[in-house]
Design a protein around this motif. Structure first.
Motif, mmCIF file in Angstrom:
data_model
loop_
_atom_site.group_PDB
_atom_site.id
_atom_site.type_symbol
_atom_site.label_atom_id
_atom_site.label_comp_id
_atom_site.label_asym_id
_atom_site.label_seq_id
_atom_site.Cartn_x
_atom_site.Cartn_y
_atom_site.Cartn_z
ATOM 1 N N LYS A 42 -18.758 -19.816 15.249
ATOM 2 C CA LYS A 42 -19.806 -19.140 16.013
ATOM 3 C C LYS A 42 -20.035 -17.702 15.541
ATOM 4 N N GLY A 43 -19.195 -17.250 14.624
ATOM 5 C CA GLY A 43 -19.353 -15.892 14.117
ATOM 6 C C GLY A 43 -18.752 -14.824 15.007
ATOM 7 N N GLU A 44 -17.823 -15.209 15.898
ATOM 8 C CA GLU A 44 -17.210 -14.239 16.800
ATOM 9 C C GLU A 44 -16.247 -13.317 16.051
ATOM 10 N N PHE A 45 -15.744 -13.765 14.929
ATOM 11 C CA PHE A 45 -14.907 -12.917 14.096
ATOM 12 C C PHE A 45 -14.948 -13.436 12.666
ATOM 13 N N THR A 46 -14.518 -12.584 11.760
ATOM 14 C CA THR A 46 -14.373 -12.955 10.356
ATOM 15 C C THR A 46 -12.942 -12.661 9.938
ATOM 16 N N TYR A 47 -12.316 -13.606 9.278
ATOM 17 C CA TYR A 47 -10.954 -13.373 8.819
ATOM 18 C C TYR A 47 -10.913 -12.190 7.853
ATOM 19 N N LYS A 48 -9.915 -11.343 8.017
ATOM 20 C CA LYS A 48 -9.682 -10.247 7.096
ATOM 21 C C LYS A 48 -8.724 -10.682 5.989
ATOM 22 N N THR A 49 -8.794 -10.004 4.854
ATOM 23 C CA THR A 49 -7.785 -10.178 3.815
ATOM 24 C C THR A 49 -6.501 -9.487 4.275
ATOM 25 N N LEU A 50 -5.401 -9.733 3.567
ATOM 26 C CA LEU A 50 -4.148 -9.056 3.910
ATOM 27 C C LEU A 50 -4.315 -7.540 3.795
ATOM 28 N N GLY A 51 -5.042 -7.098 2.779
ATOM 29 C CA GLY A 51 -5.261 -5.663 2.604
ATOM 30 C C GLY A 51 -6.094 -5.065 3.718
ATOM 31 N N GLN A 52 -7.135 -5.779 4.148
ATOM 32 C CA GLN A 52 -7.964 -5.310 5.262
ATOM 33 C C GLN A 52 -7.167 -5.330 6.568
ATOM 34 N N GLY A 53 -6.304 -6.340 6.717
ATOM 35 C CA GLY A 53 -5.482 -6.433 7.917
ATOM 36 C C GLY A 53 -4.394 -5.381 7.984
ATOM 37 N N SER A 54 -4.051 -4.808 6.837
ATOM 38 C CA SER A 54 -3.009 -3.777 6.781
ATOM 39 C C SER A 54 -3.572 -2.364 6.887
ATOM 40 N N SER A 55 -4.856 -2.213 6.676
ATOM 41 C CA SER A 55 -5.434 -0.872 6.538
ATOM 42 C C SER A 55 -5.335 -0.030 7.805
ATOM 43 N N THR A 56 -5.493 -0.644 8.968
ATOM 44 C CA THR A 56 -5.448 0.135 10.205
ATOM 45 C C THR A 56 -4.043 0.677 10.450
ATOM 46 N N SER A 57 -3.024 -0.076 10.056
ATOM 47 C CA SER A 57 -1.655 0.447 10.155
ATOM 48 C C SER A 57 -1.482 1.672 9.272
ATOM 49 N N LEU A 58 -2.114 1.655 8.106
ATOM 50 C CA LEU A 58 -2.027 2.805 7.195
ATOM 51 C C LEU A 58 -2.734 4.022 7.777
ATOM 52 N N VAL A 59 -3.905 3.815 8.367
ATOM 53 C CA VAL A 59 -4.604 4.929 9.020
ATOM 54 C C VAL A 59 -3.734 5.502 10.132
ATOM 55 N N ALA A 60 -3.182 4.621 10.967
ATOM 56 C CA ALA A 60 -2.346 5.062 12.080
ATOM 57 C C ALA A 60 -1.136 5.854 11.593
ATOM 58 N N ALA A 61 -0.592 5.436 10.466
ATOM 59 C CA ALA A 61 0.614 6.070 9.945
ATOM 60 C C ALA A 61 0.358 7.372 9.208
ATOM 61 N N LEU A 62 -0.855 7.562 8.670
ATOM 62 C CA LEU A 62 -1.073 8.636 7.707
ATOM 63 C C LEU A 62 -2.123 9.675 8.078
ATOM 64 N N ASP A 63 -3.129 9.315 8.835
ATOM 65 C CA ASP A 63 -4.259 10.225 9.054
ATOM 66 C C ASP A 63 -3.802 11.478 9.817
ATOM 67 N N PRO A 64 -3.919 12.668 9.230
ATOM 68 C CA PRO A 64 -3.414 13.884 9.877
ATOM 69 C C PRO A 64 -4.212 14.335 11.099
ATOM 70 N N LYS A 65 -5.428 13.809 11.266
ATOM 71 C CA LYS A 65 -6.238 14.215 12.418
ATOM 72 C C LYS A 65 -5.862 13.483 13.710
ATOM 73 N N LEU A 66 -5.083 12.429 13.593
ATOM 74 C CA LEU A 66 -4.668 11.703 14.791
ATOM 75 C C LEU A 66 -3.670 12.540 15.594
ATOM 76 N N GLY A 67 -3.750 12.397 16.900
ATOM 77 C CA GLY A 67 -2.842 13.128 17.772
ATOM 78 C C GLY A 67 -2.544 12.327 19.021
ATOM 79 N N ALA A 122 0.827 -1.207 0.000
ATOM 80 C CA ALA A 122 0.000 0.000 0.000
ATOM 81 C C ALA A 122 0.861 1.257 0.000
ATOM 82 N N PHE A 123 1.919 1.270 0.808
ATOM 83 C CA PHE A 123 2.833 2.411 0.788
ATOM 84 C C PHE A 123 3.462 2.579 -0.597
ATOM 85 N N ALA A 124 3.896 1.470 -1.191
ATOM 86 C CA ALA A 124 4.577 1.529 -2.486
ATOM 87 C C ALA A 124 3.696 2.144 -3.565
ATOM 88 N N SER A 125 2.383 2.022 -3.420
ATOM 89 C CA SER A 125 1.457 2.504 -4.446
ATOM 90 C C SER A 125 1.474 4.019 -4.618
#
Length: 359
Positions: free
Chosen positions: A283-308, A48-51
Motif C-alpha cells: 500500500k506504500g505505507e513504508f519503504t524498506y531502507k538499506t542497512l546504511g539508511q537504517g544506520s544513519s539516524t544512529s550516527l546522527v544521534a551519536a555525532l551531531d554537535p547541535k543535539l542537546g 560507518a564508525f570504522a570509516s
C-alpha cells in the motif's frame, strides 16, 4: 536549543555520509555498538564508525563466531582500527554483569566516548520470562542495556572530562513502535487481559488492527505490545540518563527510530504479522531502507554537535528525545517521552536489577 546540523539529511541518507560529515567526532574515540551481525543495522552502524578511524571499536553480541565474522569484514575495508568482540547476552543479568566487568578490566581502554545500544529482539510468539522473572523482550531490549550502561558508566565519565559537553553519548535504538504507547506499569509481565488494565495503559487497538491482531482486548500477552513497551523504554532511558548526566558530566543520551529494514529482527514474527508487513508495504505505507539508511539516524544521534537535552516545544514534552529519519521528531507517544515516566522507569529498573545507581 536542541537541533540538527544537516537539515538535508533524511530517510535516504546513508550512515557513511553522516560519518563523513562528522569525522572529528569519531577519530581516536572509543565506541561500542551492541547487537552486531552482518545482516543487521548494527553492522552498518559499526561500518560507518570504522570509516573515520576510531581508536577502538567494540562490537557486542551473543555469538562469538558472528562477531568475529563481522570483524573480518570490517578489517577488509578499515584495517587500522582496534576491533574487539564482546560477548553480551542482554537477557541474562549475570551475563551482563560479566560483560561489564570485562570492559571495566580493559586497562588499555580507559575511556568510552560513544555507545549505540542497538541490540534487540522482537516477535517472541509466547510469553517468556527470564531467569530474573522479567518478560524477555523488556528484559533484553531495556533492562539489559540499563544494567550494562550503568555498570560501565565510570569510563564514560572519564571520557567526558576531555570531550566537549554533550559529545560523550549513549544512544538507544528505539523504533516507530514507541509512537503507539508507553509502559504497562500495572502489568509489566503481561499477566492480565488488556481490557482489565487502566485505560491509559491499554494497547492502541487501532495499531493491533493494522497488524492483523484480533481480539486484542481479550488478550494478555501480545508480542507486538511487548515490543512497543520495550521501545518506549529505550526513549525514556535516554531521558533518565540525560537528566542525571548532562549537566553534571556532559553526557547526552537520546532514542531513535532507524526506520523499517529487512533484517533478522523479524525472524520470530508470526505469519499474520509478516503478511501484514507485506500488505502495508504494498500500500506504500513504508519503504524498506538499506542497512546504511537504517544506520544513519544512529550516527546522527551519536555525532551531531547541535543535539542537546530534550525540551518542551509547541506545548509538547520531549522534543529532542526521539530522532527519526535523521531529524528530531515529536512522533513518539507522549508517555514514551515524559520526564515523569522516565523517572518511574529508572526506579523500576533499579528494582529489577536489585541495584541503585545514583549519579
Amino acid at each position: 536549543m536542541t537541533a540538527t546540523t544537516h537539515s538535508e539529511f533524511n530517510a535516504n541518507t546513508e550512515a557513511l555520509e553522516v560519518a563523513k560529515a562528522f569525522p572529528d567526532a569519531i577519530k581516536g574515540k572509543t565506541i561500542i555498538v551492541t547487537g552486531v551481525n552482518l545482516k543487521g543495522i548494527g553492522f552498518g552502524t559499526a561500518q560507518a564508525f570504522a570509516s573515520q578511524a576510531p581508536a577502538h571499536l567494540i562490537i557486542a553480541g551473543r555469538n562469538e563466531s558472528k562477531l568475529q565474522e563481522c570483524i573480518g569484514e570490517l578489517k577488509k575495508e578499515y584495517s587500522d582500527v582496534d576491533y574487539r568482540a564482546l560477548i553480551l547476552d542482554l537477557g541474562n543479568q549475570k551475563a551482563v554483569r560479566a560483560a561489564a566487568e570485562e570492559v571495566l578490566g580493559w586497562s588499555d581502554v580507559p575511556t568510552i566516548d560513544i555507545v549505540v545500544n542497538n541490540a534487540g529482539i522482537a516477535g517472541i510468539p509466547d510469553r517468556t520470562l527470564t531467569d530474573e522473572g522479567i518478560e524477555i523482550t523488556f528484559a533484553t531490549n531495556h533492562i539489559g542495556h540499563f544494567l550494562f550502561i550503568n555498570l560501565i558508566l565510570p569510563k564514560f565519565i572519564e571520557a567526558a572530562k576531555n570531550n566537549a559537553k554533550g559529545a560523550t553519548r549513549i544512544i538507544n535504538v528505539s523504533s516507530g513502535a514507541a509512537e503507539a504507547n508507553g509502559i504497562r506499569w500495572s502489568d509489566l509481565n503481561f499477566e492480565k487481559k488488556s481490557k482489565d488494565l487502566p485505560e491509559v495503559e491499554q494497547p492502541n487497538y487501532k495499531v493491533f488492527e493494522v497488524w492483523g491482531i484480533k481480539d486484542g482486548q481479550e488478550s494478555s500477552y501480545v508480542s507486538l505490545e511487548s515490543y512497543v513497551q520495550s521501545k518506549a523504554a529505550n526513549i525514556l532511558f535516554g531521558i533518565g540518563l540525560t537528566n542525571r548526566l548532562y549537566e553534571k558530566y556532559g553526557i547526552l543520551s537520546t532514542g531513535n527510530h532507524p526506520g523499517v529494514i529487512d533484517t533478522e529482527l523479524s525472524r520470530h514474527s508470526s505469519k499474520e504479522q509478516r503478511d501484514a508487513i507485506k500488505e502495508r508495504q504494498r500500500k506504500g505505507e513504508f519503504t524498506y531502507k538499506t542497512l546504511g539508511q537504517g544506520s544513519s539516524t544512529s550516527l546522527v544521534a551519536a555525532l551531531d554537535p547541535k543535539l542537546g537535552p530534550s525540551e518542551t516545544k509547541d506545548g509538547k514534552e520531549g522534543y529532542g528525545a526521539y530522532i527519526k529519519d535523521c531529524q528530531i521528531s515529536h512522533g513518539a507517544h507522549p508517555r514514551a517521552k515524559s520526564n515523569e515516566e522516565a523517572e518511574k522507569l529508572w526506579k523500576l529498573s533499579e528494582e529489577l536489577v536489585n541495584e541503585k545507581f545514583d549519579w
